[in-house]
Design a protein around this motif. Sequence first.
Motif, mmCIF file in Angstrom:
data_model
loop_
_atom_site.group_PDB
_atom_site.id
_atom_site.type_symbol
_atom_site.label_atom_id
_atom_site.label_comp_id
_atom_site.label_asym_id
_atom_site.label_seq_id
_atom_site.Cartn_x
_atom_site.Cartn_y
_atom_site.Cartn_z
ATOM 1 N N THR A 184 0.585 -1.307 0.098
ATOM 2 C CA THR A 184 0.202 -0.141 -0.352
ATOM 3 C C THR A 184 0.914 1.159 0.150
ATOM 4 N N PHE A 185 0.705 2.512 -0.702
ATOM 5 C CA PHE A 185 0.771 4.249 -0.170
ATOM 6 C C PHE A 185 0.690 4.523 0.363
ATOM 7 N N ASP A 186 1.681 5.116 0.766
ATOM 8 C CA ASP A 186 1.403 5.718 2.373
ATOM 9 C C ASP A 186 2.285 6.806 2.051
ATOM 10 N N TRP A 187 2.099 8.759 2.354
ATOM 11 C CA TRP A 187 2.668 9.304 2.350
ATOM 12 C C TRP A 187 4.096 9.677 3.305
ATOM 13 N N LEU A 188 3.166 9.432 4.292
ATOM 14 C CA LEU A 188 4.756 8.919 5.527
ATOM 15 C C LEU A 188 5.713 8.542 4.968
ATOM 16 N N ASP A 189 5.431 6.902 3.838
ATOM 17 C CA ASP A 189 6.691 6.046 3.694
ATOM 18 C C ASP A 189 7.643 7.233 3.083
ATOM 19 N N LEU A 190 7.302 8.430 1.970
ATOM 20 C CA LEU A 190 8.201 8.948 1.294
ATOM 21 C C LEU A 190 9.157 10.325 2.201
ATOM 22 N N LEU A 191 7.952 10.367 3.378
ATOM 23 C CA LEU A 191 8.820 11.270 4.469
ATOM 24 C C LEU A 191 10.062 10.114 5.417
ATOM 25 N N ALA A 192 9.700 8.973 5.594
ATOM 26 C CA ALA A 192 10.458 8.323 6.172
ATOM 27 C C ALA A 192 11.487 7.898 5.034
ATOM 28 N N TYR A 193 11.362 7.981 3.870
ATOM 29 C CA TYR A 193 12.649 7.382 2.917
ATOM 30 C C TYR A 193 13.604 8.953 3.013
ATOM 31 N N THR A 194 13.071 9.830 3.410
ATOM 32 C CA THR A 194 13.792 11.614 3.188
ATOM 33 C C THR A 194 14.546 11.696 4.411
ATOM 34 N N ILE A 195 13.972 11.285 5.358
ATOM 35 C CA ILE A 195 14.681 11.441 6.646
ATOM 36 C C ILE A 195 16.008 10.290 6.291
ATOM 37 N N GLY A 196 15.921 9.702 6.132
ATOM 38 C CA GLY A 196 17.048 8.229 5.793
ATOM 39 C C GLY A 196 17.988 8.876 5.044
ATOM 40 N N CYS A 197 17.911 8.973 3.243
ATOM 41 C CA CYS A 197 18.669 9.626 3.354
ATOM 42 C C CYS A 197 19.757 10.306 3.716
ATOM 43 N N GLY A 198 18.169 11.766 4.273
ATOM 44 C CA GLY A 198 19.007 12.603 4.766
ATOM 45 C C GLY A 198 20.220 12.237 6.104
ATOM 46 N N ILE A 199 19.739 11.193 6.506
ATOM 47 C CA ILE A 199 20.913 10.728 7.745
ATOM 48 C C ILE A 199 21.838 10.671 7.711
ATOM 49 N N CYS A 200 21.618 10.115 5.412
ATOM 50 C CA CYS A 200 22.826 8.952 5.109
ATOM 51 C C CYS A 200 24.411 10.127 4.601
ATOM 52 N N LEU A 201 23.586 11.464 4.247
ATOM 53 C CA LEU A 201 24.574 12.650 3.835
ATOM 54 C C LEU A 201 24.920 13.552 5.012
ATOM 55 N N LEU A 202 23.842 13.849 6.488
ATOM 56 C CA LEU A 202 24.900 14.079 7.887
ATOM 57 C C LEU A 202 26.054 13.242 8.446
ATOM 58 N N ASP A 203 25.605 12.003 8.067
ATOM 59 C CA ASP A 203 26.755 10.661 8.727
ATOM 60 C C ASP A 203 27.906 11.066 7.480
ATOM 61 N N GLU A 204 27.864 11.214 6.550
ATOM 62 C CA GLU A 204 29.038 11.924 5.331
ATOM 63 C C GLU A 204 29.574 12.455 5.809
ATOM 64 N N HIS A 205 28.951 13.625 6.318
ATOM 65 C CA HIS A 205 29.410 14.966 6.687
ATOM 66 C C HIS A 205 29.707 15.555 8.070
ATOM 67 N N ARG A 206 30.051 14.876 8.399
ATOM 68 C CA ARG A 206 30.006 14.636 10.846
ATOM 69 C C ARG A 206 31.569 15.230 9.592
ATOM 70 N N PRO A 207 32.439 15.424 10.617
ATOM 71 C CA PRO A 207 33.444 15.603 11.488
ATOM 72 C C PRO A 207 34.489 14.206 11.105
ATOM 73 N N GLN A 208 34.991 13.699 11.442
ATOM 74 C CA GLN A 208 35.642 12.259 11.915
ATOM 75 C C GLN A 208 36.552 11.984 12.574
ATOM 76 N N LEU A 209 36.651 11.929 13.952
ATOM 77 C CA LEU A 209 37.513 11.334 14.709
ATOM 78 C C LEU A 209 38.240 11.148 14.109
ATOM 79 N N SER A 210 39.154 11.445 14.891
ATOM 80 C CA SER A 210 40.837 11.265 14.178
ATOM 81 C C SER A 210 41.308 10.414 16.412
ATOM 82 N N PRO A 211 42.446 9.425 15.992
ATOM 83 C CA PRO A 211 42.716 9.090 16.772
ATOM 84 C C PRO A 211 43.876 9.514 17.349
ATOM 85 N N SER A 212 43.892 9.578 18.684
ATOM 86 C CA SER A 212 44.472 11.250 19.423
ATOM 87 C C SER A 212 46.055 9.967 19.698
#
Length: 126
Positions: A97-125
């Motif tokens: 079944t189609f659900d508009w909220l699924d489109l929102l969930a997919y968009t949030i998921g891709c946003g999380i991926c992008l945010l994760d890719e652009h977060r500062p990487q922790l470097s070993p001390s």
Amino acid sequence: MIRFSLHRCLISLTLLAILVFIALYVKDSFIRPFIGDVLVVIWIYACVTTVVQCKPWVASLGVLLFAYSIEWAQYVQVLTWLGLADHTALRIIFGATFDWLDLLAYTIGCGICLLDEHRPQLSPSR
């Protein structure tokens, strides 16, 4: 560019285990339908980036368009058109079944991926 990332592979296997757990054992109206859809997009992104090296926005956009396409296919009842609506496996994979909220969930998921890719990487001390 084709490559293999063990790190991304382990992430995708972990996400797959979580998704299977949610599908089998979580019977609610939020985690399974909404958080599950957020996670499935992140899982697909992890799978793609396990074997394809590209800019994060390209992978995210491709995954998002794929997810939207599946939802559109549900909206227009593609499985019914193809005479495959009675196949349980296909109905599970493609959804029923189609659900508009699924489109929102997919968009949030891709946003999380992008945010994760652009977060500062922790470097070993040192």
